[in-house]
Design an enzyme around this catalytic site. Structure first.
Site, mmCIF file in Angstrom:
data_model
loop_
_atom_site.group_PDB
_atom_site.id
_atom_site.type_symbol
_atom_site.label_atom_id
_atom_site.label_comp_id
_atom_site.label_asym_id
_atom_site.label_seq_id
_atom_site.Cartn_x
_atom_site.Cartn_y
_atom_site.Cartn_z
ATOM 1 N N ASP A 114 0.885 -1.351 -0.027
ATOM 2 C CA ASP A 114 0.030 0.142 -0.097
ATOM 3 C C ASP A 114 0.864 1.375 -0.104
ATOM 4 O O ASP A 114 1.747 1.332 0.697
ATOM 5 C CB ASP A 114 -0.979 0.083 1.323
ATOM 6 C CG ASP A 114 -1.941 0.845 1.213
ATOM 7 O OD1 ASP A 114 -2.458 1.229 -0.024
ATOM 8 O OD2 ASP A 114 -2.664 1.346 2.124
ATOM 9 N N HIS A 121 -3.860 13.925 0.989
ATOM 10 C CA HIS A 121 -4.042 13.072 1.913
ATOM 11 C C HIS A 121 -3.017 13.056 2.921
ATOM 12 O O HIS A 121 -3.124 13.166 4.133
ATOM 13 C CB HIS A 121 -4.262 11.660 1.337
ATOM 14 C CG HIS A 121 -4.327 10.519 2.502
ATOM 15 N ND1 HIS A 121 -5.324 10.222 3.465
ATOM 16 C CD2 HIS A 121 -3.444 9.320 2.895
ATOM 17 C CE1 HIS A 121 -5.122 9.229 4.358
ATOM 18 N NE2 HIS A 121 -4.016 8.708 3.802
ATOM 19 N N GLU A 186 -10.629 3.689 3.621
ATOM 20 C CA GLU A 186 -9.599 4.527 2.925
ATOM 21 C C GLU A 186 -9.617 4.051 1.320
ATOM 22 O O GLU A 186 -9.583 3.080 0.840
ATOM 23 C CB GLU A 186 -8.032 3.864 3.216
ATOM 24 C CG GLU A 186 -7.825 4.321 4.448
ATOM 25 C CD GLU A 186 -6.084 4.528 4.704
ATOM 26 O OE1 GLU A 186 -5.224 3.897 4.270
ATOM 27 O OE2 GLU A 186 -5.680 5.300 5.728
ATOM 28 N N GLU A 188 -9.253 3.641 -2.212
ATOM 29 C CA GLU A 188 -8.043 3.596 -3.168
ATOM 30 C C GLU A 188 -8.216 3.086 -4.439
ATOM 31 O O GLU A 188 -9.132 2.360 -4.508
ATOM 32 C CB GLU A 188 -6.819 2.736 -2.407
ATOM 33 C CG GLU A 188 -6.735 2.994 -0.886
ATOM 34 C CD GLU A 188 -5.633 2.569 -0.143
ATOM 35 O OE1 GLU A 188 -4.795 2.002 -0.921
ATOM 36 O OE2 GLU A 188 -5.459 2.984 0.957
ATOM 37 N N ASP A 220 -9.244 0.267 1.872
ATOM 38 C CA ASP A 220 -8.352 -0.350 2.960
ATOM 39 C C ASP A 220 -8.784 0.037 4.275
ATOM 40 O O ASP A 220 -8.211 0.993 4.889
ATOM 41 C CB ASP A 220 -6.607 0.338 2.578
ATOM 42 C CG ASP A 220 -5.899 -0.446 3.626
ATOM 43 O OD1 ASP A 220 -5.988 -1.516 3.879
ATOM 44 O OD2 ASP A 220 -4.939 0.457 3.751
ATOM 45 N N ARG A 224 -7.994 3.485 13.353
ATOM 46 C CA ARG A 224 -7.229 4.558 13.587
ATOM 47 C C ARG A 224 -6.766 4.720 15.321
ATOM 48 O O ARG A 224 -5.559 4.938 15.338
ATOM 49 C CB ARG A 224 -8.012 5.904 13.242
ATOM 50 C CG ARG A 224 -8.367 6.145 12.168
ATOM 51 C CD ARG A 224 -7.401 6.229 11.056
ATOM 52 N NE ARG A 224 -7.891 6.300 9.848
ATOM 53 C CZ ARG A 224 -6.994 6.202 8.539
ATOM 54 N NH1 ARG A 224 -5.834 5.807 8.521
ATOM 55 N NH2 ARG A 224 -7.730 6.273 7.372
ATOM 56 N N GLN A 227 -3.993 1.808 15.182
ATOM 57 C CA GLN A 227 -2.943 2.303 14.288
ATOM 58 C C GLN A 227 -2.369 3.386 15.174
ATOM 59 O O GLN A 227 -0.873 3.162 15.251
ATOM 60 C CB GLN A 227 -3.594 2.763 13.077
ATOM 61 C CG GLN A 227 -2.540 3.227 11.946
ATOM 62 C CD GLN A 227 -3.053 4.099 10.897
ATOM 63 O OE1 GLN A 227 -4.272 3.939 10.711
ATOM 64 N NE2 GLN A 227 -2.117 4.631 9.998
ATOM 65 N N LYS A 240 -4.392 -2.187 10.096
ATOM 66 C CA LYS A 240 -4.971 -2.332 8.900
ATOM 67 C C LYS A 240 -5.284 -3.742 8.531
ATOM 68 O O LYS A 240 -5.874 -4.161 7.457
ATOM 69 C CB LYS A 240 -3.741 -2.029 8.114
ATOM 70 C CG LYS A 240 -3.333 -0.354 8.467
ATOM 71 C CD LYS A 240 -4.449 0.510 7.425
ATOM 72 C CE LYS A 240 -3.478 1.976 7.382
ATOM 73 N NZ LYS A 240 -4.186 2.667 6.471
ATOM 74 N N THR A 244 -8.976 -5.891 4.181
ATOM 75 C CA THR A 244 -8.983 -5.060 2.946
ATOM 76 C C THR A 244 -9.731 -5.544 1.820
ATOM 77 O O THR A 244 -9.801 -6.690 1.476
ATOM 78 C CB THR A 244 -7.391 -4.974 2.516
ATOM 79 O OG1 THR A 244 -6.454 -4.613 3.307
ATOM 80 C CG2 THR A 244 -7.059 -3.851 1.263
ATOM 81 N N GLU A 345 -10.355 12.266 7.688
ATOM 82 C CA GLU A 345 -10.029 13.615 6.854
ATOM 83 C C GLU A 345 -11.348 14.030 6.932
ATOM 84 O O GLU A 345 -11.621 15.595 7.162
ATOM 85 C CB GLU A 345 -9.452 13.326 5.392
ATOM 86 C CG GLU A 345 -8.036 12.801 5.620
ATOM 87 C CD GLU A 345 -7.789 12.338 4.235
ATOM 88 O OE1 GLU A 345 -7.098 13.434 3.540
ATOM 89 O OE2 GLU A 345 -7.703 11.220 3.910
#
Lengths: 397, 397
Positions: A114, A121, A186, A188, A220, A224, A227, A240, A244, A345
């Protein structure tokens, strides 16, 4: 095996506004109501059974890996042949309504990498996590930052996602273990490696199309809180690795020929190993739906590092790639608030919660659904679809 | 297929001081002078052809994965049967001198995870990289820090290692790209997953022996200059992914029953998900040879986190494991200078170069060879060997 067979033949009816016309033709692995998995191509809302239509054992398989390994000449032959067939009457037994088939993970994934290729971002996360310093770390503009993820927990779109448990640091400075309180997405793009490479020999930027077969959509999922506590100094791991999601349909690069766009200006100029003679970005627009409400439109065209640069960097040290390797772009975010491809975000670290279906949210609740779709300019002067990647959040076990 | 066959039968002669008696019996994948790869067991300096001796298709394969997937009951049956056979006359065609066979990577590796479980190693690296702060980061004593490495570039012992090129920051603050100037080793133990697990369901500390088949030696070659520039914020990537070496022989856990030792005291006490009723470390002594000169004796018994805790942590978020997954301990270092399992520690960041064969060295030169071996207390009251992992450094291409 073409022609004849049970039930006669007919042309596939393609809805007028379909994003899956004969200029698209993504590949996937499906099982009809009766029968095992095999390789198919999507045309309109119909799945073409390539195992029935084309006389090649690479389609009698439960993954695309044998097709991936054949290389770009054969990829093009297959695509040309399927486009020809799409213009003719096809045996009815080789056509299946999309809603009547089961889809599985289309690829036996070797390694999953990844990246972190969106400057918006990376800047947003820098501001959120390190508010008192320069948001971009010193290496960011010099190389496509990336890391290895867990290949064995990549699942096909619509596989439910069990909320992960994990260890985090609490506000009081103690640690505890429990269901993540900040489950995120996420949005992607994922690049599927076809032709492998030799250990010790890098793949150059200009060799990108010799090695990469196509593109899928990736979510993904990220916890948080897990992480944030684990990631120093070796990077993200359990925040993570629980799940996925990858789209069921993989769009071949050839379908994206008219989606090529110039890269944003890269300053400083990349080192020579990251430069090519014809490098480009992709004009792909994503849409993120949270419980059926559109919450973001991440623009892939804004990505700082190109897919070819990512592959060249990944192999610059001699690391080899294998058919079925997957590398993803990292979260796609644009500069506008409604272009952000993650909820951390969109909600600015939870400080500006989002209203979704009348409820205030910063992160995902059990029972939430997320669906990411995308379109790109197609070669027939109309947009094509890149399938979708969806998931429903189940409570922690 | 037992008994009879070409050339009669004989008992295997085992040298008196052999570390590979019938209480050891590691598994590997070999090819005799004439013939393809199949599964074998090492007895003394002889490779027993299990495809010829045991009537089971899981041995007619070029990897151990089918054996791994059978689970602990079958692992024990096979081991018991091979031990019985080792006491009898065996067909000569099923015995091959070790020096006459080719070995290959014994496992088709799914995911590869590398931990950071030595407190002495983590402390040393903290002192070297962050001299002005507490050497252990705040999370280190709370969880086994780890990350995913590249599975596709794990190679069998004695595969030459091409010096990687990569991007680094120079002393002047510019970036350049070239052959690594600080190529290093990491002496580690690797744990091979046998029985897989279900996505969403963690493997507990007490379930360790139900899932882990055995142990190999790992050298996680590392380019420190590449690593130092790339690793913020997502962890090591190209500084590691060029090559990781694994021993050709995998020692089953049952051979290490008498190597179990208590864990060091863990302070603070781990959270409940990291505790088991019978957790333990392993009394395995490694030896690192640099161009035939012994430079370190890393003691695995000093490792802070147990192999069972590493697996429980790896799966705590619901991540599944598959037969053939590999997770390694991270560099094994003890508190004494001659117990350090990496050259960056042995040479203290290059400031205290080591004399090897009359030459002053901090990191690896082209043409250097590294060989790591290990022994452990065996169940017959004498030590057993854990095979070896070696490699020769070739110049960058």
């Amino acid at each position: 095996m073409t022609g004849g067979g049970r039930g006669g033949a007919s042309r596939v009816a393609i809805p007028e506004d379909s994003l899956f016309g004969p200029e698209n033709l993504p590949y996937g692995v499906f099982a009809p109501a009766a029968g095992g998995y095999r390789v198919g191509a999507r045309l309109g809302d119909t799945v073409l059974d390539l195992a029935a239509l084309l006389d090649d054992p690479i389609f009698f398989r439960a993954d695309l890996n044998a097709l991936l390994a054949t290389g770009p000449t054969r990829w093009r032959e297959v695509r040309d042949r399927v486009r020809e067939l799409a213009e003719t009457a096809l045996p009815v037994h080789a056509q299946h309504p999309l809603h009547a088939v089961r889809m599985k993970l289309p690829i036996r994934i070797g390694d999953y990498v990844d990246f972190y290729a969106s400057i918006d971002h990376a800047t947003n996360l820098g501001r959120l996590f390190r508010p008192d310093t320069e948001p971009l770390l010193p290496n960011w503009r010099h190389l496509p930052v990336g890391y290895h993820g867990r290949a064995g927990t990549v699942v096909v779109s619509d596989t439910p996602v069990v909320r992960p448990k994990g260890q985090r640091r609490t506000d009081s400075g103690a640690t505890d273990f429990g269901p993540s309180r900040s489950l995120d997405i996420e949005a992607e793009l994922g690049f599927v490696v076809g032709t492998g490479s030799v250990l010790g020999v890098p793949v150059t930027v200009d060799e990108f199309t010799e090695h990469v077969f196509g593109v899928g959509l990736v979510n993904d999922w990220s916890a948080r809180d897990i992480q944030a506590w684990e990631y120093q100094p070796l990077g993200p791991f359990l925040g993570k690795s629980f799940t996925t999601s990858l789209s069921a349909w993989i769009t071949p690069l050839d379908a994206l020929a008219d989606a090529r766009v110039p890269l944003p200006t890269q300053t400083p100029a990349p080192l020579p190993y990251l430069r090519g003679s014809d490098d480009h970005g992709l004009d792909i627009d994503l849409t993120v739906r949270w419980n059926d409400e559109v919450v973001a439109h991440p623009p892939y065209a804004r990505m700082y590092w190109s897919p070819a640069q990512m592959l060249a960097h990944l192999t610059a040290n001699g690391a080899s790639v294998r058919p079925g390797d997957l590398y993803a772009s990292g979260t796609i975010s644009g500069p506008a608030p409604d272009q952000r491809g993650s909820f951390i975000e969109l909600s600015w670290g939870g400080t500006q919660p989002v209203t979704v279906g009348g409820e205030i949210r910063a992160f995902l609740a059990d029972g939430d659904r997320v669906r990411i779709t995308a379109t790109a300019p197609g070669t027939a002067g109309r947009p094509i679809g890149l399938g979708e990647v969806g998931g429903l959040i189940l409570p922690a076990r």
